[in-house]
Design an enzyme around this catalytic site. Structure first.
Site, PDB file in Angstrom:
ATOM      1  N   SER A  22     -12.172  -3.073   0.905  1.00  0.00           N
ATOM      2  CA  SER A  22     -12.417  -2.596   2.269  1.00  0.00           C
ATOM      3  C   SER A  22     -13.904  -2.341   2.441  1.00  0.00           C
ATOM      4  O   SER A  22     -14.525  -1.710   1.577  1.00  0.00           O
ATOM      5  CB  SER A  22     -11.668  -1.285   2.519  1.00  0.00           C
ATOM      6  OG  SER A  22     -10.298  -1.456   2.281  1.00  0.00           O
TER       7      SER A  22
ATOM      8  N   ARG B 261       0.867  -1.172   0.000  1.00  0.00           N
ATOM      9  CA  ARG B 261       0.000   0.000   0.000  1.00  0.00           C
ATOM     10  C   ARG B 261       0.901   1.218   0.000  1.00  0.00           C
ATOM     11  O   ARG B 261       1.643   1.452   0.958  1.00  0.00           O
ATOM     12  CB  ARG B 261      -0.883  -0.010   1.245  1.00  0.00           C
ATOM     13  CG  ARG B 261      -1.920   1.102   1.300  1.00  0.00           C
ATOM     14  CD  ARG B 261      -2.830   0.869   2.522  1.00  0.00           C
ATOM     15  NE  ARG B 261      -3.915   1.805   2.561  1.00  0.00           N
ATOM     16  CZ  ARG B 261      -3.842   3.019   3.103  1.00  0.00           C
ATOM     17  NH1 ARG B 261      -2.732   3.435   3.645  1.00  0.00           N
ATOM     18  NH2 ARG B 261      -4.908   3.805   3.106  1.00  0.00           N
TER      19      ARG B 261
ATOM     20  N   LYS C  31      -5.577   5.460   8.446  1.00  0.00           N
ATOM     21  CA  LYS C  31      -6.685   6.130   7.763  1.00  0.00           C
ATOM     22  C   LYS C  31      -7.328   7.126   8.717  1.00  0.00           C
ATOM     23  O   LYS C  31      -8.380   6.862   9.301  1.00  0.00           O
ATOM     24  CB  LYS C  31      -7.724   5.095   7.306  1.00  0.00           C
ATOM     25  CG  LYS C  31      -7.188   4.167   6.215  1.00  0.00           C
ATOM     26  CD  LYS C  31      -8.280   3.308   5.619  1.00  0.00           C
ATOM     27  CE  LYS C  31      -7.747   2.517   4.443  1.00  0.00           C
ATOM     28  NZ  LYS C  31      -8.752   1.641   3.829  1.00  0.00           N
TER      29      LYS C  31
END
Lengths: 265, 303
Positions: free
Chosen positions: B113, B44, B142
């Site tokens: 997700s 990521r 996040k």
């Protein structure tokens, strides 16, 4: 005057003794303890085995070593492949014995010679996992270099197969290994008597790992002492620098002034 | 369905976060997680250039092949194809599962997700191979995203039949709550890659997962035994173990009792249960169940 011996340094720890002591096959725990004391060794090795469930009394070697200031070097004997050696290493670490491990992976039940490929794999893996890895290996100079590059803290080539007492079968290779090394080279396995230990030390070995020649000697305690002296003597000789070998004699005294030399007529 | 992937082996999913380990390379840190037992990795990288992501993806593909572990790329289906990754992971705001499937074909995994029950149900219907369930706890990975709490974990466990991975702020301190809620698989990011010893954190999380498995198995076994007893059958109280390679029957309920029974408890030995080392501090909480493989190991003289 230079008479101060330097210690043996492995992974940042310095030891006064260059003798790594194997604990197997002693006639009795008492002789093991006394021999260890006479040897002056500060690093001891032992094996990892299943508990014998038939006996409830403690037959573990560690009870005989308690109360001494020792560095533990458990070995992976019995492992046939890298994976098994890694498992043994983790078990030993879990037991709270520190993070040193002697990688020993036999490729043959007859010669007990180390499997070089599996030894290299295990060394690489264990070094990555943060172990101080001392692989027992064959006396191949390239392999020893590769083990060093894989992260071995010291490399331990054998003089000859385990327990044979045949001494140093290839001193030439051992000297190449020592010359090339940036980590301590410890001669492990095959040592028969203090003479072999002294020979290896004179070649420049950083230390000796021996078990059978002490444990199976007529008097293990005396033999432990003899090894300690030989290892020290060999080291001092190496540091002092031996004479080069020559093909022909050279007299110890100058010929000038000899009673029988042809004088001026 | 899940291509070439054995979900039984995947309990811990680790995602890269290079900002969490300044001075250490992504590959080195991720290798530590594999050593610790990570079963799946995801790259990521939301800030790097495409070429940087591609380079990291190549390196992680090589690494994960070496460890036989699936490798997922976040966001970039083209890079996933180029490096032959096992799949991609999408967010709710990224391209749809259908679009991604059209690009990747049926052989690649697609994960997404999800943050609520509707997301989860839709993902399964659209053909996702797995879903992320979270963020369970507030997380810096996040920021600004509301935590869904373990309530959604419990919900997901009952709603979908595809594998789900609980994610978001999971650490060794709160993992037990997530597992209790029904998570069989955990994903952690900064708690693992931001730690001094990523392998140790992985081992700790995996230990919690397998301990929960064992507790569940033994409570199932107890339920069966209770049922037998109440239905008039004679209760089977003995547990049959494999002990140092031999079959062994015991009435001891825990590992600690077993070692006492064997007269071995006070020795300096190491206990392994089903191939995993169980530290002495956990002997009492380790319950015995039929078929467990127990190895007791000690140290003997040797050279």
């Amino acid at each position: 005057m230079m008479n101060q011996q330097n210690g043996l340094t492995i992974a940042g720890l310095t030891f006064g003794s260059r003798f790594l002591f194997g604990t197997g096959r002693f006639p009795s725990p008492a002789e093991l303890r006394e021999s260890l004391a006479e040897s002056g060794a500060e690093i001891v090795t032992f094996a990892v085995r299943r508990v014998n469930l038939e006996h409830t009394e403690d037959d573990s070697v560690l009870q005989h070593l308690e109360g001494k200031k020792l560095t533990y070097l458990p070995n992976t004997s019995g492992a046939r492949v890298a994976e098994e050696a890694v498992r043994i290493a983790r078990l030993a670490r879990e037991a709270g014995l520190g993070n040193w491990i002697k990688v020993e992976i036999s490729g043959s039940p007859v010669t007990l010679l180390p499997d070089p490929i599996e030894t290299l794999k295990a060394t690489e893996q264990l070094a990555k996992e943060g172990f101080v890895v001392l692989p027992y290996t064959s006396d191949d100079p390239i392999l020893c270099k590769r083990l060093e590059e894989a992260g071995a803290a010291a490399v331990m080539p054998g003089g000859s197969p385990i327990g044979t007492g045949l001494g140093l079968l290839n001193p030439y290779h051992l000297s190449l290994i020592i010359e090339e090394a940036n980590v301590p080279i410890i001669v492990d396995a095959g040592i028969g008597s203090p003479k072999d230990a002294a020979e290896a030390m004179e070649l420049g070995a950083a230390g000796i790992l021996a078990n059978t020649p002490v444990a199976k000697a007529g008097n293990p305690v005396r033999m432990a002492k003899a090894f300690a002296l030989a290892i020290e003597a060999g080291r001092i000789a190496y540091e002092a620098g031996r004479i080069p070998r020559k093909r022909y004699a050279s007299a110890s005294s100058d010929e000038a002034g000899s009673l029988f030399a042809a004088g001026p007529t | 369905m899940s291509k070439r992937v054995d979900w039984e082996k995947i309990r811990l999913y680790v995602i890269t976060a290079q900002d969490a380990h300044p001075g250490k390379s992504v590959t080195d840190v991720m290798e530590q997680t594999l050593i610790g037992g990570a079963g799946m990795l995801q790259l990521r990288n939301k800030t790097g250039s495409r070429s940087e992501v591609l380079e990291q993806a190549r390196a992680l593909r090589v690494l994960t092949r070496r460890y036989g572990v699936p490798f997922i790329v976040n966001d970039y289906p083209d890079i996933a194809l180029e490096v032959d990754a096992d799949g991609v992971h999408l967010g709710q705001d990224d391209m749809s599962i259908k679009e991604a499937r059209a690009l990747l074909g049926d052989d690649k995994m697609i994960g997404i997700s999800t943050h609520c029950a509707e997301h989860a149900i839709e993902a399964e219907r659209e053909g996702a191979d797995y879903i992320g369930v979270g963020p369970v706890f507030p997380t810096n990975t996040k920021p600004g995203k509301a935590a869904v709490t373990t309530a959604y974990v419990a919900e997901a466990a009952s709603l979908v039949s595809i594998p789900f991975v609980a994610i978001g702020g999971i650490t060794t301190d709160n993992a037990d709550a997530v597992i209790s809620a029904g998570a069989k698989r955990l994903c952690a990011v900064s708690a693992i890659v931001g730690s001094e010893d990523p392998a140790a954190v992985c081992r700790e999380l995996l230990y919690k997962l397998t301990a929960a498995d064992r507790a569940e198995e033994s409570s199932n076994a107890n339920a069966i035994a209770n049922e037998r007893e109440t239905s008039g059958h004679k209760a089977e109280e003995n547990v049959t173990l494999s002990l140092n390679g031999s079959s062994y029957q015991t009435r001891s309920a825990t590992l600690d009792c077993l070692l006492a029974e064997l007269g071995q408890r006070d020795k300096r030995l190491v206990a392994e249960v089903d191939g995993e080392i169980v530290p002495r501090s956990r002997w009492q909480e380790t319950t015995l169940a039929d078929g467990l493989r127990i190895e007791l190991i000690q140290f003997v003289g040797g050279g």
